[in-house]
Write a protein that holds these residues in place. Structure first.
Motif, PDB file in Angstrom:
ATOM      1  N   UNK A 184      53.911  28.621  56.603  1.00  0.00           N
ATOM      2  CA  UNK A 184      55.051  29.174  56.900  1.00  0.00           C
ATOM      3  C   UNK A 184      55.906  29.643  55.740  1.00  0.00           C
ATOM      4  N   UNK A 185      54.698  29.297  54.407  1.00  0.00           N
ATOM      5  CA  UNK A 185      55.138  29.974  53.451  1.00  0.00           C
ATOM      6  C   UNK A 185      54.765  31.211  53.392  1.00  0.00           C
ATOM      7  N   UNK A 186      53.783  31.985  54.278  1.00  0.00           N
ATOM      8  CA  UNK A 186      53.215  34.082  54.431  1.00  0.00           C
ATOM      9  C   UNK A 186      54.366  34.378  54.854  1.00  0.00           C
ATOM     10  N   UNK A 187      54.876  33.078  55.926  1.00  0.00           N
ATOM     11  CA  UNK A 187      55.629  34.051  57.171  1.00  0.00           C
ATOM     12  C   UNK A 187      57.643  33.778  55.802  1.00  0.00           C
ATOM     13  N   UNK A 188      57.264  33.141  55.144  1.00  0.00           N
ATOM     14  CA  UNK A 188      58.831  33.265  54.392  1.00  0.00           C
ATOM     15  C   UNK A 188      59.116  34.568  53.180  1.00  0.00           C
ATOM     16  N   UNK A 189      57.405  34.657  52.824  1.00  0.00           N
ATOM     17  CA  UNK A 189      56.917  35.882  52.096  1.00  0.00           C
ATOM     18  C   UNK A 189      57.153  36.885  52.862  1.00  0.00           C
ATOM     19  N   UNK A 190      57.047  37.271  53.532  1.00  0.00           N
ATOM     20  CA  UNK A 190      57.194  38.192  54.655  1.00  0.00           C
ATOM     21  C   UNK A 190      58.674  38.660  55.064  1.00  0.00           C
ATOM     22  N   UNK A 191      59.507  37.414  55.111  1.00  0.00           N
ATOM     23  CA  UNK A 191      60.448  37.398  55.388  1.00  0.00           C
ATOM     24  C   UNK A 191      61.577  38.536  54.710  1.00  0.00           C
ATOM     25  N   UNK A 192      61.349  37.782  53.124  1.00  0.00           N
ATOM     26  CA  UNK A 192      61.583  38.140  51.811  1.00  0.00           C
ATOM     27  C   UNK A 192      61.537  39.624  51.592  1.00  0.00           C
TER      28      UNK A 192
END
Length: 106
Positions: free
Chosen positions: A61-69
């Motif tokens: 989830x953190x990896x996906x959130x970083x990509x979205x940011x």
């Protein structure tokens, strides 16, 4: 404690996104609306993502959130630049309200 901070960040991000939406409806011209669409909206999304990161805490989830940011930070300024230039070229802005008109000599 992280859940409380995450909840606060979620509320702060949601309120900034709400303010950006209200600005899009209320502001009179393209340049003002462009400002409302980029500045508080990007910060609101980043605060929402930070709040989600504190609530979810899994590596996937953190990896996906970083990509979205990263995607949000890279596309919002470019979109605002293109909208501003298109509005300028089509004559949909009041040039008397500009402090500096760098595109006038082109």
């Amino acid at each position: 404690m992280a859940d409380w901070v995450g909840g606060f960040l979620l509320l702060a991000g949601a309120s900034l996104s709400l303010v950006a939406g209200i600005g899009l409806v209320r502001f009179p011209d393209t340049l003002d609306r462009m400002h409302a669409a980029t500045k508080p909206q990007v910060l609101g999304v980043l605060l929402l993502l930070a709040g989600l990161a504190l609530r979810l805490r899994t590596p996937m989830d953190l990896g996906m959130l970083v990509l979205v940011a990263i995607f949000q930070l890279s596309t919002a300024p470019v979109a605002a630049q293109m909208i501003g230039r298109a509005a300028y070229r089509s004559g949909r802005i009041d040039r008397s309200r500009l402090d500096v008109d760098e595109l006038a000599e082109r």
